[in-house]
Design a protein around this motif. Structure first.
Motif, PDB file in Angstrom:
ATOM      1  N   GLU A 132       0.834  -1.207   0.000  1.00  0.00           N
ATOM      2  CA  GLU A 132       0.000   0.000   0.000  1.00  0.00           C
ATOM      3  C   GLU A 132       0.869   1.256   0.000  1.00  0.00           C
ATOM      4  O   GLU A 132       0.614   2.198  -0.762  1.00  0.00           O
ATOM      5  CB  GLU A 132      -0.915  -0.022   1.222  1.00  0.00           C
ATOM      6  CG  GLU A 132      -1.831   1.173   1.330  1.00  0.00           C
ATOM      7  CD  GLU A 132      -2.654   1.126   2.606  1.00  0.00           C
ATOM      8  OE1 GLU A 132      -2.929   2.216   3.143  1.00  0.00           O
ATOM      9  OE2 GLU A 132      -3.004   0.022   3.062  1.00  0.00           O
ATOM     10  N   GLU A 133       1.881   1.287   0.841  1.00  0.00           N
ATOM     11  CA  GLU A 133       2.773   2.449   0.885  1.00  0.00           C
ATOM     12  C   GLU A 133       3.516   2.619  -0.438  1.00  0.00           C
ATOM     13  O   GLU A 133       3.689   3.740  -0.931  1.00  0.00           O
ATOM     14  CB  GLU A 133       3.776   2.310   2.027  1.00  0.00           C
ATOM     15  CG  GLU A 133       3.160   2.473   3.396  1.00  0.00           C
ATOM     16  CD  GLU A 133       4.161   2.210   4.510  1.00  0.00           C
ATOM     17  OE1 GLU A 133       5.334   1.860   4.215  1.00  0.00           O
ATOM     18  OE2 GLU A 133       3.774   2.364   5.680  1.00  0.00           O
ATOM     19  N   PHE A 137       3.234   5.795  -3.011  1.00  0.00           N
ATOM     20  CA  PHE A 137       4.433   6.498  -3.440  1.00  0.00           C
ATOM     21  C   PHE A 137       4.496   6.579  -4.963  1.00  0.00           C
ATOM     22  O   PHE A 137       4.778   7.642  -5.547  1.00  0.00           O
ATOM     23  CB  PHE A 137       5.675   5.788  -2.893  1.00  0.00           C
ATOM     24  CG  PHE A 137       6.968   6.346  -3.391  1.00  0.00           C
ATOM     25  CD1 PHE A 137       7.490   7.512  -2.860  1.00  0.00           C
ATOM     26  CD2 PHE A 137       7.671   5.706  -4.407  1.00  0.00           C
ATOM     27  CE1 PHE A 137       8.684   8.025  -3.311  1.00  0.00           C
ATOM     28  CE2 PHE A 137       8.849   6.214  -4.871  1.00  0.00           C
ATOM     29  CZ  PHE A 137       9.366   7.380  -4.326  1.00  0.00           C
ATOM     30  N   MET A 138       4.219   5.462  -5.627  1.00  0.00           N
ATOM     31  CA  MET A 138       4.274   5.446  -7.096  1.00  0.00           C
ATOM     32  C   MET A 138       3.175   6.325  -7.686  1.00  0.00           C
ATOM     33  O   MET A 138       3.416   7.036  -8.676  1.00  0.00           O
ATOM     34  CB  MET A 138       4.139   4.001  -7.611  1.00  0.00           C
ATOM     35  CG  MET A 138       5.350   3.139  -7.286  1.00  0.00           C
ATOM     36  SD  MET A 138       6.899   3.812  -7.902  1.00  0.00           S
ATOM     37  CE  MET A 138       6.707   3.589  -9.639  1.00  0.00           C
ATOM     38  N   ALA A 139       1.985   6.323  -7.100  1.00  0.00           N
ATOM     39  CA  ALA A 139       0.893   7.157  -7.616  1.00  0.00           C
ATOM     40  C   ALA A 139       1.238   8.636  -7.446  1.00  0.00           C
ATOM     41  O   ALA A 139       0.936   9.453  -8.316  1.00  0.00           O
ATOM     42  CB  ALA A 139      -0.406   6.824  -6.886  1.00  0.00           C
ATOM     43  N   LYS A 144       3.173  13.764 -11.170  1.00  0.00           N
ATOM     44  CA  LYS A 144       3.993  14.940 -11.438  1.00  0.00           C
ATOM     45  C   LYS A 144       4.424  14.927 -12.903  1.00  0.00           C
ATOM     46  O   LYS A 144       4.919  13.920 -13.392  1.00  0.00           O
ATOM     47  CB  LYS A 144       5.245  14.943 -10.550  1.00  0.00           C
ATOM     48  CG  LYS A 144       4.977  15.249  -9.107  1.00  0.00           C
ATOM     49  CD  LYS A 144       6.293  15.353  -8.370  1.00  0.00           C
ATOM     50  CE  LYS A 144       6.075  15.704  -6.920  1.00  0.00           C
ATOM     51  NZ  LYS A 144       7.310  15.756  -6.167  1.00  0.00           N
ATOM     52  N   PRO A 145       4.251  16.078 -13.571  1.00  0.00           N
ATOM     53  CA  PRO A 145       4.721  16.118 -14.953  1.00  0.00           C
ATOM     54  C   PRO A 145       6.254  16.226 -14.969  1.00  0.00           C
ATOM     55  O   PRO A 145       6.848  16.918 -14.163  1.00  0.00           O
ATOM     56  CB  PRO A 145       4.071  17.364 -15.531  1.00  0.00           C
ATOM     57  CG  PRO A 145       3.777  18.221 -14.351  1.00  0.00           C
ATOM     58  CD  PRO A 145       3.560  17.286 -13.195  1.00  0.00           C
TER      59      PRO A 145
END
Length: 155
Positions: A132-133, A137-139, A144-145
């Motif tokens: 979940e963490e 983090f990946m999401a 961010k562009p």
């Protein structure tokens, strides 16, 4: 149940291992050797060498191997007797009631199984929390562009 006063840990007194106490290092012999060194050092040295090489010391016992083997045999017999009496002290002690002993063994087995299952559950829970963490983090970093190369070249 036996108490400590009834328990003879080392076996009968006649069966105990008795090392040979035939050492030449008596107080009189030590004083004589020291006096020999004081009077004239070769006398003290000769007495010391005589003591070491006279084979009267306990470590030069002719029956040393036989004594060791006898002691080892006695220890093996003592260990065999302990094993015959019930588990060498490491197994579960018997209460004298067979039904209770069976119940206790079944309960201990069940508790061990539950402990294994609980450890597996905690491992799955930790894995899910880590996943979940990581997903959060990946999401967060995907949204961010990325800075375009054109904007940095103009500056």
């Amino acid at each position: 149940m036996a108490n400590a006063a009834d328990y003879d840990r080392w076996g009968p007194s006649g069966a105990r291992y008795q090392p040979a106490l035939r050492s030449s290092w008596s107080p009189g012999w030590i004083l004589l050797t020291v006096a020999g060194f004081i009077v004239w050092w070769p006398i003290g040295l000769a007495l010391l060498f005589y003591t070491l090489w006279s084979r009267n010391m306990g470590c030069w016992d002719r029956d040393r191997f036989a004594n060791k083997m006898e002691r080892m045999q006695w220890k093996m017999e003592r260990m065999r007797n302990r094993m015959d009496r019930g588990g060498f002290g490491f197994g579960p002690p018997s209460s004298g009631n067979r039904a209770f002993d069976e119940y206790r063994m079944e309960t201990l087995r069940r508790l061990e199984e539950e402990q294994v299952e609980f450890k597996e559950f905690l491992e799955r829970l930790r894995h899910a929390k880590d996943k979940e963490e990581f997903d959060a983090f990946m999401a967060q970093h995907r949204t961010k562009p990325a800075p375009s190369p054109d904007n940095s070249a103009q500056g």
